[in-house]
Each structure stands twice: as C-alpha cells, then as structure tokens.
Write a protein that holds these residues in place. Structure first.
Motif, PDB file in Angstrom:
ATOM      1  N   GLU A 153     -13.770   2.210  28.837  1.00  0.00           N
ATOM      2  CA  GLU A 153     -15.091   1.868  28.330  1.00  0.00           C
ATOM      3  C   GLU A 153     -15.218   2.273  26.873  1.00  0.00           C
ATOM      4  N   GLY A 154     -14.717   3.462  26.518  1.00  0.00           N
ATOM      5  CA  GLY A 154     -14.805   3.931  25.145  1.00  0.00           C
ATOM      6  C   GLY A 154     -14.086   3.015  24.173  1.00  0.00           C
ATOM      7  N   ARG A 155     -12.879   2.557  24.532  1.00  0.00           N
ATOM      8  CA  ARG A 155     -12.114   1.676  23.639  1.00  0.00           C
ATOM      9  C   ARG A 155     -12.821   0.345  23.442  1.00  0.00           C
ATOM     10  N   ALA A 156     -13.264  -0.254  24.540  1.00  0.00           N
ATOM     11  CA  ALA A 156     -13.881  -1.579  24.455  1.00  0.00           C
ATOM     12  C   ALA A 156     -15.195  -1.534  23.682  1.00  0.00           C
ATOM     13  N   LEU A 157     -16.032  -0.522  23.961  1.00  0.00           N
ATOM     14  CA  LEU A 157     -17.330  -0.459  23.300  1.00  0.00           C
ATOM     15  C   LEU A 157     -17.192  -0.062  21.835  1.00  0.00           C
ATOM     16  N   ALA A 158     -16.198   0.763  21.499  1.00  0.00           N
ATOM     17  CA  ALA A 158     -15.974   1.118  20.101  1.00  0.00           C
ATOM     18  C   ALA A 158     -15.535  -0.107  19.299  1.00  0.00           C
ATOM     19  N   LEU A 159     -14.667  -0.919  19.872  1.00  0.00           N
ATOM     20  CA  LEU A 159     -14.254  -2.140  19.197  1.00  0.00           C
ATOM     21  C   LEU A 159     -15.442  -3.074  18.999  1.00  0.00           C
ATOM     22  N   PHE A 160     -16.242  -3.224  20.026  1.00  0.00           N
ATOM     23  CA  PHE A 160     -17.409  -4.095  19.924  1.00  0.00           C
ATOM     24  C   PHE A 160     -18.335  -3.623  18.801  1.00  0.00           C
ATOM     25  N   ALA A 161     -18.586  -2.311  18.729  1.00  0.00           N
ATOM     26  CA  ALA A 161     -19.480  -1.775  17.699  1.00  0.00           C
ATOM     27  C   ALA A 161     -18.938  -2.064  16.304  1.00  0.00           C
ATOM     28  N   ARG A 162     -17.608  -2.030  16.149  1.00  0.00           N
ATOM     29  CA  ARG A 162     -17.027  -2.312  14.831  1.00  0.00           C
ATOM     30  C   ARG A 162     -17.152  -3.782  14.476  1.00  0.00           C
ATOM     31  N   LEU A 163     -17.068  -4.646  15.481  1.00  0.00           N
ATOM     32  CA  LEU A 163     -17.090  -6.081  15.210  1.00  0.00           C
ATOM     33  C   LEU A 163     -18.482  -6.622  14.940  1.00  0.00           C
ATOM     34  N   VAL A 164     -19.493  -6.059  15.564  1.00  0.00           N
ATOM     35  CA  VAL A 164     -20.846  -6.578  15.429  1.00  0.00           C
ATOM     36  C   VAL A 164     -21.456  -6.136  14.098  1.00  0.00           C
ATOM     37  N   ASP A 165     -22.014  -7.082  13.393  1.00  0.00           N
ATOM     38  CA  ASP A 165     -22.606  -6.817  12.076  1.00  0.00           C
ATOM     39  C   ASP A 165     -24.066  -6.440  12.247  1.00  0.00           C
TER      40      ASP A 165
END
Length: 273
Positions: A162-174
């Motif tokens: 969960e940490g990896r997926a949500l961290a990536l999402f947070a970086r991608l979303v502007d």
C-alpha cells in the motif's frame, strides 16, 4: 450536533472528506471489509450485548455489531453528519432494528455510565484530539469488565504494498492536499506507535496490541482502482502520459476479486477494571 474537540476534524468530516466517504460509501466498505474480521474477533460481541461503535461512519460496523448483539442494542457515534445520514438510510434499508446513531464527539460526549458491554472502533479512535481523555471517557461508558476493541493503522513503511502504490500515486498527481486532507492524514498516524497506544490506555487492564496484516480492496480492476484514487484528490490532474505508469504500478495487485493491497494494522484489546 456537538463540535469535535479538534475543529479541523469536524471541518474535514463535515466537509470534503466526509462528503467523499459518504458518496463512495460502498467503495470504502469494500476496501475496509478485510478489517472487519479482525475487529470482530477482538470485540467478541455476544447476543444481548450493549455495544458502542466509535467513529461509525456510514454504519457498516454498527450493522454487523447489531446482528451479532441481537437482541442487544448498538449505538454508532460519529461527528460526520453526511456519513450519519448514509448510516441511517442503510440501516433502514437493511431493516436492522436494534441500531441507532448519535452525532457527537466520543471524546467528550456524556455517555450513560457503565452503559455498554463493548466499545469498538474500526479506526475512528485515531481522530481524537486528546486520546488519553477520550479513552477515559470511553472507560466510563463501559461497565466494569467491559471490553474495548479497535483497529488502527501501523506505519505503512516505504516497502509495503500500500505504501509503495500510494506514494507513487501522490507523486504523479498534480495536486496539493487541502487542509482537511492533511488533518485526516495526520490523525491516521496518531496511534501508529504501540507504546503510545499503551500510554493512552492507562487505567485499562489486559491491554494487548497485536500486529495484523489485512488486504484493502481499492477497486474491481485496475482502471476502477485508478478512478477511485483520483477521486480522493479533488481537482487533481494526472497527465495522460503518466496514467499508464500508475496503472502498471497497480497491475501486480489485480486479482479475480479486485485490486488488493496488503496493509498493516494494530488490533488492540483492553478491559475496563
């Protein structure tokens, strides 16, 4: 309605955060269904019990408790008017007659002294402004020998699914999270330290803090999970060129029964002396 001791939580859960959870009630219930088994194993609700569900949200755990406690009675308490509206509607639709709801802050609300056999919470206790004061208030609501059971997140860690997926999402979303989202996220970590949990439960007996791994279902499939994640960032924009990157990050977790990410929680039990 009583105002929460922390006004940021009242604003969040009666504002964008609460409205999002109410609008996506079925999604959140599906996402958190894996937590229910460990919570109710810990709570050990029995027929005839009087149960208090703290931070009941849209009432999924209240309704489960009501079915287990029948002919006993369950009260769900929450500060979120939008979520309680959904809770009452779902409870009526499912014809659960032994459940009721109160819009109140469980940290300060004057519950009947010794009025409950069980106090349980699927994460709602994270949001108290003063955890020690809140748990003293809940101890007062329990009869002597009454049981407290709740579940709250363990630190996700950078290497958890969960940490990896949500961290990536947070970086991608502007998009920058608003103050309501920041308040909610800060509260999520408030009981992540087991020593802190034991500290705020001073006065209870038989305190046990057990690590448990659960699966959270984020969507029916990868596109559905991405859509849900995007909805949690109002106004957020994901460039079309980055969408495949997020989908690819979630694809390893896609199963025949949804996109499932493992997450760690603490299962906490205690007894009022």
């Amino acid at each position: 309605m009583k105002i929460a001791a922390d006004p940021r939580q009242a604003e969040a859960w009666n504002g964008p955060v609460g409205r999002h959870w109410a609008a996506h009630r079925a999604r959140y219930d599906a996402m958190l269904a894996g937590v229910n088994d460990t919570l109710f194993d810990a709570a050990a609700v029995m027929p005839g019990d009087r149960v208090l569900d703290v931070g009941c949200g849209a009432g999924a755990t209240t309704r489960i408790a009501a079915r287990l406690a029948a002919p006993g009675h369950v009260v769900g308490v929450d500060i979120s008017a939008p979520l309680l509206e959904r809770a009452r509607a779902c409870t009526a639709a499912e014809e659960v007659a032994n459940a009721a709801y109160e819009c109140a802050d469980a940290q300060t609300h004057l519950f009947p002294a010794g009025g409950y056999d069980v106090v349980l919470s699927r994460g709602g206790v994270m949001f108290f402004a003063d955890h020690a004061a809140a748990f003293r208030n809940l101890a007062r609501a329990l009869r002597p020998g009454g049981r407290l059971a709740f579940v709250c997140p363990r630190p996700p860690g950078p290497h958890s699914e969960e940490g990896r997926a949500l961290a990536l999402f947070a970086r991608l979303v502007d998009a920058e999270p608003g103050p309501e989202q920041v308040a909610a996220r800060t509260a999520m970590a408030s009981l992540s330290d087991p020593d802190r949990i034991r500290e705020v439960l001073a006065g209870y007996e038989e305190v046990a803090v057990t690590p448990v791994t659960v699966e959270a279902v984020w969507g029916r499939d990868v596109p559905d999970a991405v859509e849900f994640l995007l909805s949690r960032f109002p106004g957020g924009a994901l460039p079309a060129s980055r969408l495949p990157e997020l989908e690819e990050a979630l694809r390893p977790f896609a199963t025949d029964t949804g996109v499932r990410l493992r997450a760690g929680v603490w299962r906490v039990t205690a007894v009022r002396p």
